[in-house]
Design a protein around this motif. Structure first.
Motif, short mmCIF file in Angstrom:
data_model
loop_
_atom_site.label_atom_id
_atom_site.label_comp_id
_atom_site.label_asym_id
_atom_site.label_seq_id
_atom_site.Cartn_x
_atom_site.Cartn_y
_atom_site.Cartn_z
N LEU A 244 -58.07 44.51 -48.08
CA LEU A 244 -58.18 43.38 -49.01
C LEU A 244 -58.86 42.18 -48.35
O LEU A 244 -59.61 41.44 -49.00
N LYS A 245 -58.64 42.00 -47.06
CA LYS A 245 -59.35 40.95 -46.32
C LYS A 245 -60.86 41.26 -46.31
O LYS A 245 -61.68 40.36 -46.53
N THR A 246 -61.20 42.52 -46.10
CA THR A 246 -62.61 42.93 -46.13
C THR A 246 -63.22 42.64 -47.50
O THR A 246 -64.34 42.13 -47.60
N ALA A 247 -62.48 42.97 -48.55
CA ALA A 247 -62.96 42.71 -49.92
C ALA A 247 -63.20 41.22 -50.14
O ALA A 247 -64.23 40.82 -50.69
N ALA A 248 -62.25 40.39 -49.70
CA ALA A 248 -62.37 38.94 -49.89
C ALA A 248 -63.57 38.38 -49.13
O ALA A 248 -64.38 37.62 -49.69
N TYR A 249 -63.72 38.76 -47.87
CA TYR A 249 -64.85 38.29 -47.08
C TYR A 249 -66.18 38.75 -47.69
O TYR A 249 -67.21 38.10 -47.52
N SER A 250 -66.15 39.89 -48.40
CA SER A 250 -67.37 40.46 -48.99
C SER A 250 -67.65 39.92 -50.39
O SER A 250 -68.65 40.29 -51.00
N GLY A 251 -66.74 39.07 -50.91
CA GLY A 251 -66.98 38.43 -52.19
C GLY A 251 -66.27 39.04 -53.38
O GLY A 251 -66.50 38.62 -54.52
N ASN B 145 -51.68 38.31 -52.75
CA ASN B 145 -52.97 38.33 -52.08
C ASN B 145 -54.02 37.65 -52.95
O ASN B 145 -53.91 37.64 -54.17
N ALA B 146 -55.03 37.08 -52.31
CA ALA B 146 -56.11 36.46 -53.07
C ALA B 146 -56.88 37.49 -53.88
O ALA B 146 -57.40 37.20 -54.96
N GLN C 146 -55.88 30.63 -54.10
CA GLN C 146 -56.12 30.71 -52.66
C GLN C 146 -57.61 30.66 -52.38
O GLN C 146 -58.43 31.08 -53.20
N VAL C 147 -57.95 30.15 -51.19
CA VAL C 147 -59.32 30.13 -50.71
C VAL C 147 -59.41 31.05 -49.49
O VAL C 147 -58.62 30.91 -48.55
N VAL C 148 -60.35 32.00 -49.52
CA VAL C 148 -60.57 32.87 -48.37
C VAL C 148 -62.07 32.83 -48.03
O VAL C 148 -62.89 33.32 -48.81
#
Length: 418
Positions: free
Chosen positions: A80-87, A117-118, A413-415
């Motif tokens: 999910l962190k990967t998804a967020a960083y990827s937009g 989660n964001a 949330q902001v990621v």
């Protein structure tokens, strides 16, 4: 969460501010003001980024992680962190875990791992028990737990009567049935596209016919049963033609294409690099041209990264024995921007939401803040330093891409990845 976004170009055809550069005030997760210039008397955190663009949050209809069972490939948390960083603000997660996600309790487990989660995790339940293709799984029970669709990931349903019953049964609760387009008796032991390249390399081929027979069969079944069908990751010109005709008949069918099938031909396999071993296989330029045209005219409803982390032990081996799959979240935007305009790229990254019951939130005053932040003009060579995934099996490694996501604002949330 209270923030002020400065000088962002809004790309959202459903927004009255589309194609304009604005400041945006977000308070408690809601867009309260959009204007050319907004002062900041309350000293909210400000987001100022180079060439900042924003759109509705992106959605991916086919993502695999590893948890439960294959955490060495990927965990839900890091996925999910990967998804967020990827937009991506929402991802539909496949059932190819151990155990297979085929029950109410399994769906509940996935939801619990993604709480607060964001990124919104949307579970896809297996269509059959254990994804073995023998008996229907607990579709209705999984639906009540939050499953958005039913799919035996990369495993075709060989029994047409089972697919017929699945479509009929799921229609009772408006369930979405997904069917992988491959006839295994035709594909046999093939490992790449059947073409002159496979002959030259001495590798067994998967004919386009293997996909097209299954697509035709499933469309006939859909016409007979009614219901809702999604055909993930088509890859051939004839598949496009078949689905285009089915849509003219008003059948309730959608389809997707994997981004790498829009980008690479089977010619890249000359060095036997297993990062290029994907399913469906990379096809010909004629197929790519037809797929791109189908994305442009709407025959193909959405693109997917088909993100599938595979650990090094299953990739760094002989081509015949290597596992299929590539990670794709991190490279998605840059690869698509190498093919389409920014406006079309955003369109295909958000278009699948309605099919998978994802709420859309246009960038207007009073809307919940669910958005992706990105720079569409950054050019770079994609490398391992750009990969957030635990597994590094990227088909796009060393490719020159255009455009990068800064991150997301979602679920209050902001990621950001910088």
């Amino acid at each position: 969460m209270n923030i002020l976004i400065k000088s962002a170009t809004i790309i959202d055809s459903k927004s009255e501010f589309h194609n304009t550069t604005q400041d945006l005030l977000i308070e408690n997760g809601v867009i309260t003001k959009i204007s050319k210039s907004i002062k900041n008397p309350k000293n909210y955190e400000e987001i100022k980024l180079d060439n900042l663009h924003i759109s509705q949050g992106w959605f991916d209809s086919s993502v695999s992680f590893g948890e439960p069972g294959y955490e060495e490939r990927e965990t839900i948390e890091n996925g999910l962190k990967t998804a967020a960083y990827s937009g991506f603000t929402s991802v539909a997660v496949n059932a190819n875990t151990n155990p297979i996600i085929d029950s109410n309790s399994n769906i509940t487990f996935l939801n619990s791992k993604a709480n607060n989660n964001a990124v919104n995790l949307l579970p896809i339940g297996a269509l059959t028990t254990g994804s073995k293709g023998e008996y229907l799984a607990e579709l209705f029970d999984m639906s009540t737990a939050g499953a958005v669709a039913f799919y035996d990931y990369k495993k075709p349903i060989s029994n047409p009567n089972l697919m017929k019953i699945a479509l009929q049964y799921a229609s009772n609760f408006d369930g979405l049935v997904c069917s992988f387009p491959q006839e295994n008796k035709i594909s046999g032991q093939g490992v790449m596209n059947e073409n002159i390249t496979s002959t030259r390399l001495g590798l067994k081929g998967i004919p386009a016919l293997a996909e097209e027979l299954q697509v035709a069969r499933d469309l006939f079944l859909l016409e007979y049963t009614g219901g809702k069908l999604h055909i993930p990751t088509i890859s051939t010109e004839t598949s496009v033609d078949l689905i285009r005709e089915a849509k003219k008949k008003k059948l309730d069918v959608t389809c997707s294409v994997a981004i790498h099938n829009l980008y690479f031909t089977d010619d890249v396999l000359t060095d036997f690099d297993t990062n290029y071993k994907v399913l469906p296989p990379l096809r010909t330029q004629t197929d790519i041209d037809a797929l791109i045209e189908a994305v442009k005219d709407g025959t193909i409803d959405m693109v997917t990264t088909d993100h599938n982390p595979i650990d090094i032990e299953e990739k760094k081996i002989e081509f015949d024995h290597a596992n299929y799959g590539s990670i794709g979240l991190e490279s998605a935007f840059g690869a698509l921007q190498s093919i389409f305009t920014t406006k079309k790229t955003i369109d295909v990254l958000t278009k699948g939401k309605a099919r998978f019951s994802v709420e859309q939130s246009p960038i207007n005053e009073g809307s919940s803040a669910n958005m992706t932040l990105f720079n569409p003009d950054t050019k770079y060579t994609f490398s391992k330093k750009d990969m957030v995934s635990r597994s590094k099996n990227s088909i796009f490694e060393n490719e020159t891409l255009k455009g990068k996501a800064y991150g997301i604002i979602s679920n209050n949330q902001v990621v950001l990845n910088s």
